[in-house]
Scaffold this motif. Sequence first.
Motif, mmCIF file in Angstrom:
data_model
loop_
_atom_site.group_PDB
_atom_site.id
_atom_site.type_symbol
_atom_site.label_atom_id
_atom_site.label_comp_id
_atom_site.label_asym_id
_atom_site.label_seq_id
_atom_site.Cartn_x
_atom_site.Cartn_y
_atom_site.Cartn_z
ATOM 1 N N PRO A 79 0.804 -1.234 0.000
ATOM 2 C CA PRO A 79 0.000 0.000 0.000
ATOM 3 C C PRO A 79 0.833 1.278 0.000
ATOM 4 N N VAL A 80 1.986 1.251 0.656
ATOM 5 C CA VAL A 80 2.843 2.444 0.662
ATOM 6 C C VAL A 80 3.417 2.678 -0.731
ATOM 7 N N LEU A 81 3.833 1.609 -1.421
ATOM 8 C CA LEU A 81 4.315 1.748 -2.796
ATOM 9 C C LEU A 81 3.239 2.379 -3.672
ATOM 10 N N ARG A 82 2.006 1.921 -3.508
ATOM 11 C CA ARG A 82 0.900 2.475 -4.303
ATOM 12 C C ARG A 82 0.743 3.963 -4.042
ATOM 13 N N LYS A 83 0.796 4.380 -2.774
ATOM 14 C CA LYS A 83 0.624 5.794 -2.426
ATOM 15 C C LYS A 83 1.772 6.641 -2.980
ATOM 16 N N VAL A 84 2.991 6.139 -2.879
ATOM 17 C CA VAL A 84 4.145 6.890 -3.383
ATOM 18 C C VAL A 84 4.074 7.030 -4.897
ATOM 19 N N VAL A 85 3.771 5.945 -5.583
ATOM 20 C CA VAL A 85 3.685 5.992 -7.049
ATOM 21 C C VAL A 85 2.564 6.937 -7.478
ATOM 22 N N ASP A 86 1.421 6.893 -6.795
ATOM 23 C CA ASP A 86 0.331 7.814 -7.119
ATOM 24 C C ASP A 86 0.749 9.269 -6.919
ATOM 25 N N LEU A 87 1.481 9.533 -5.845
ATOM 26 C CA LEU A 87 1.959 10.895 -5.595
ATOM 27 C C LEU A 87 2.977 11.320 -6.650
ATOM 28 N N LEU A 88 3.854 10.392 -7.041
ATOM 29 C CA LEU A 88 4.840 10.710 -8.084
ATOM 30 C C LEU A 88 4.159 11.002 -9.424
ATOM 31 N N LEU A 89 3.039 10.345 -9.688
ATOM 32 C CA LEU A 89 2.302 10.604 -10.929
ATOM 33 C C LEU A 89 1.800 12.049 -10.991
ATOM 34 N N LYS A 90 1.548 12.648 -9.842
ATOM 35 C CA LYS A 90 1.066 14.029 -9.797
ATOM 36 C C LYS A 90 2.180 15.045 -10.038
ATOM 37 N N ILE A 91 3.435 14.620 -9.850
ATOM 38 C CA ILE A 91 4.562 15.534 -9.987
ATOM 39 C C ILE A 91 5.014 15.526 -11.447
ATOM 40 N N GLN A 92 5.006 16.654 -12.077
ATOM 41 C CA GLN A 92 5.324 16.733 -13.505
ATOM 42 C C GLN A 92 6.736 16.282 -13.841
ATOM 43 N N MET A 93 7.709 16.502 -12.947
ATOM 44 C CA MET A 93 9.098 16.192 -13.268
ATOM 45 C C MET A 93 9.399 14.698 -13.275
ATOM 46 N N SER A 94 8.512 13.870 -12.758
ATOM 47 C CA SER A 94 8.790 12.436 -12.708
ATOM 48 C C SER A 94 7.676 11.604 -13.330
ATOM 49 N N LYS A 95 6.859 12.228 -14.135
ATOM 50 C CA LYS A 95 5.660 11.568 -14.642
ATOM 51 C C LYS A 95 5.964 10.343 -15.511
ATOM 52 N N THR A 96 6.945 10.429 -16.382
ATOM 53 C CA THR A 96 7.271 9.298 -17.258
ATOM 54 C C THR A 96 7.745 8.099 -16.453
ATOM 55 N N ARG A 97 8.677 8.342 -15.541
ATOM 56 C CA ARG A 97 9.176 7.248 -14.703
ATOM 57 C C ARG A 97 8.090 6.729 -13.779
ATOM 58 N N ALA A 98 7.236 7.623 -13.278
ATOM 59 C CA ALA A 98 6.160 7.202 -12.388
ATOM 60 C C ALA A 98 5.158 6.313 -13.118
ATOM 61 N N LYS A 99 4.895 6.602 -14.396
ATOM 62 C CA LYS A 99 3.999 5.750 -15.176
ATOM 63 C C LYS A 99 4.577 4.348 -15.330
ATOM 64 N N ALA A 100 5.872 4.263 -15.577
ATOM 65 C CA ALA A 100 6.525 2.957 -15.696
ATOM 66 C C ALA A 100 6.481 2.209 -14.364
ATOM 67 N N LEU A 101 6.722 2.916 -13.269
ATOM 68 C CA LEU A 101 6.655 2.293 -11.941
ATOM 69 C C LEU A 101 5.238 1.831 -11.631
ATOM 70 N N SER A 102 4.263 2.626 -12.024
ATOM 71 C CA SER A 102 2.865 2.272 -11.796
ATOM 72 C C SER A 102 2.488 1.011 -12.568
ATOM 73 N N ALA A 103 2.930 0.930 -13.815
ATOM 74 C CA ALA A 103 2.650 -0.258 -14.630
ATOM 75 C C ALA A 103 3.299 -1.498 -14.024
ATOM 76 N N THR A 104 4.523 -1.351 -13.535
ATOM 77 C CA THR A 104 5.206 -2.476 -12.890
ATOM 78 C C THR A 104 4.470 -2.900 -11.637
ATOM 79 N N LEU A 105 4.030 -1.936 -10.850
ATOM 80 C CA LEU A 105 3.284 -2.241 -9.624
ATOM 81 C C LEU A 105 1.982 -2.967 -9.943
#
Length: 149
Positions: A79-105
């Motif tokens: 659940p913490v990974l999910r929350k961190v990845v969701d928060l990273l998706l909101k940050i414009q500077m890490s959106k591409t990497r966050a999408k990849a992390l989200s897909a992996t999760l």
Amino acid sequence: NKVVELHLNSSSDTSDFLGGFEQTDRSRHLHVLKQEVVLVVVEVLQQLVLQQRQWQSTSLQQLLYYYYQLVADEEKLLPVLRKVVDLLLKIQMSKTRAKALSATLERIQHEDDAKKFEWRDGIFLTALQRGWWLVVGGIGSGAGSGGGG
């Protein structure tokens, strides 16, 4: 470059060095993802500090809080990974990497470990892929090598 050591002995086999097939382990995938997420969080925090970007302090506080939970609390890892990845998706500077992390999760959350095997790289292949130096010791001391130690 990072330097890693591998000490071979008479019980060493090629899977220690090159890798081999192992039964799928969801927790191993989660820990690898955790390491990647932690690296992205640290990079985002460094960028925010270096660029002195004005950012919502509540989001920054959340990111720091979840970072601490990632590092400290193994029981709530998913659940913490999910929350961190969701928060990273909101940050414009890490959106591409966050999408990849989200897909992996998502893939990890929905995969079924039963009766599946996967290739797991050994230290040699890992070092080769990451550009690390590999120091191998004990090559001539294996049983039947005639090296004598």
